[in-house]
Design an enzyme around this catalytic site. Structure first.
Site, short mmCIF file in Angstrom:
data_model
loop_
_atom_site.label_atom_id
_atom_site.label_comp_id
_atom_site.label_asym_id
_atom_site.label_seq_id
_atom_site.Cartn_x
_atom_site.Cartn_y
_atom_site.Cartn_z
N CYS A 12 12.81 -25.53 10.93
CA CYS A 12 12.08 -25.57 9.67
C CYS A 12 11.45 -24.20 9.44
O CYS A 12 11.41 -23.36 10.34
CB CYS A 12 10.99 -26.65 9.71
SG CYS A 12 9.66 -26.29 10.89
N HIS A 43 7.75 -26.06 20.41
CA HIS A 43 8.07 -26.88 21.58
C HIS A 43 9.56 -26.86 21.88
O HIS A 43 10.30 -27.80 21.58
CB HIS A 43 7.55 -28.31 21.38
CG HIS A 43 6.10 -28.45 21.72
ND1 HIS A 43 5.29 -29.40 21.17
CD2 HIS A 43 5.31 -27.74 22.58
CE1 HIS A 43 4.07 -29.27 21.67
NE2 HIS A 43 4.06 -28.27 22.52
N HIS A 81 1.25 -24.74 16.02
CA HIS A 81 0.50 -26.00 16.01
C HIS A 81 -0.94 -25.84 15.56
O HIS A 81 -1.62 -26.82 15.28
CB HIS A 81 0.52 -26.63 17.41
CG HIS A 81 1.88 -26.67 18.02
ND1 HIS A 81 2.32 -25.72 18.92
CD2 HIS A 81 2.92 -27.52 17.84
CE1 HIS A 81 3.56 -26.00 19.27
NE2 HIS A 81 3.95 -27.08 18.64
N GLU A 133 -1.32 -29.93 18.26
CA GLU A 133 -1.67 -30.00 16.84
C GLU A 133 -2.91 -30.86 16.60
O GLU A 133 -3.85 -30.41 15.92
CB GLU A 133 -0.49 -30.48 16.00
CG GLU A 133 -0.79 -30.41 14.50
CD GLU A 133 0.34 -30.91 13.63
OE1 GLU A 133 0.05 -31.36 12.50
OE2 GLU A 133 1.52 -30.87 14.05
N THR A 170 1.37 -33.58 11.44
CA THR A 170 2.47 -33.37 10.49
C THR A 170 3.83 -33.82 11.00
O THR A 170 4.75 -34.02 10.20
CB THR A 170 2.57 -31.88 10.10
OG1 THR A 170 2.81 -31.09 11.29
CG2 THR A 170 1.29 -31.40 9.43
#
EC number: 1.17.7.4
Length: 316
Positions: A12, A43, A81, A133, A170
């Site tokens: 992304c 990650h 994050h 996060e 998210t």
């Protein structure tokens, strides 16, 4: 064997941006050395291994503050994050140079929490415990943010106001978040809801839900620490009704999974390098259960192919 290449899949924009920021840092000779990443930049171990080759040290630990205690000098990169204000302040007090690679979607959630605190709200934050996060999000306002992971966490949750905002990590499963929000609505009828599943996570989950149902098996390529990768496997099994396995790379595929499989769907987490996914697809495409010559599962993608290319600035 027919391969169903689920689309969209893989990187992304937040992940790519974070990696480009880190690569540019590695090339910037003016930055104090050593350069550390506070936790995994994204990650995926293949990515962190590739950054090690670039001279960037990844440090991991129970919390960002505990990791920061290991660093006395140099440059620190905050991961996609996000981190709490306390982490940023501690880095400043230690005299460290800092670079922020926080995903814009995460920053938006942090800003929302700050704004709602100023208005006198408490925040219920849906997320995974021990994930960086939620750690950063809770750290924005630990006195008014309440982390919940499952419905059982609601049983003991008491909030001293009717002004309640509900938001989330998210990379959660949008279906899990929706179910929890419905449970929260029953207990706290005045709560306001602000679903923060990032668009990249949402469309990848929806793609699996819609496209994996024609397959006998789904292979999700992603790191075991990648929450969004693990959620894709969950979506395949719970929404599409297709058995799923998550693998870090081609070497983790078990041949017994493929017995009797005619159609296999392949997707990848948002932090999974494209060459790693392509190698999995290539293996499945040539696999013949009757030909042992096609059974080898060895990752051959070199680390220098893992990271995005960046332009080297010419010296003036």
């Amino acid at each position: 064997m027919k391969i169903v290449k689920i689309s969209p899949r893989g990187y992304c924009y937040g992940v790519v941006d974070a990696m480009v920021i880190a690569r540019n840092a590695a090339l910037d000779k003016s930055l104090p050395r050593p350069i550390y990443i506070l936790g995994m930049i994204v990650h995926n171990k293949h990515v962190t291994d590739a950054f090690e080759e670039d001279g960037i040290i990844t440090l991991d630990g129970p919390s960002r503050l505990e990791i920061l205690d290991k660093i006395d000098s140099g440059t620190v990169i905050f991961t996609a994050h996000g981190v709490s204000p306390e982490v940023k302040q501690r880095a400043k007090e230690k005299g460290l140079t800092t670079i922020d690679a926080t995903c814009p979607d995460v920053t938006k959630t942090h800003d929302l929490i700050e704004a709602k605190k100023a208005e006198g709200y408490h925040v219920i934050y849906i997320g995974k415990k021990n994930h960086p996060e939620p750690e950063g999000a809770v750290g924005i306002a630990p006195d008014i943010v309440h982390l919940i992971e499952r419905a059982d966490d609601l049983k003991t949750l008491e909030i001293p106001t009717d002004k309640i905002l509900v938001t989330n990590q998210t990379t959660m499963s949008q279906w899990d978040v929706q179910h929890l929000m419905e449970d929260i609505q029953k207990k706290f009828p005045t709560a306001e809801f602000h679903k923060e599943i990032c668009l990249a996570t949402q469309v990848r989950q929806e793609a699996v839900a819609k496209q994996a149902d024609v397959a006998d098996l789904t292979i999700v390529v992603g790191d075991p620490k990648s929450n969004n990768s693990n959620r894709l496997a969950q979506v395949s099994q719970e929404i599409a009704g297709t058995k799923a396995y998550r693998v870090a790379d081609v070497s983790e595929i078990q041949l017994e999974w493929l017995q009797g499989v005619e159609n296999v769907a392949v997707t990848a987490g948002a932090s999974t390098p494209t060459p790693i996914t392509k190698e999995v697809i290539a293996f499945l495409d040539q696999y013949d259960p009757m030909n042992p010559a096609t059974w080898e599962r060895v990752r051959k993608v070199p680390l220098q192919k893992i990271l995005p290319r960046v332009k080297v600035k010419k010296e003036q």
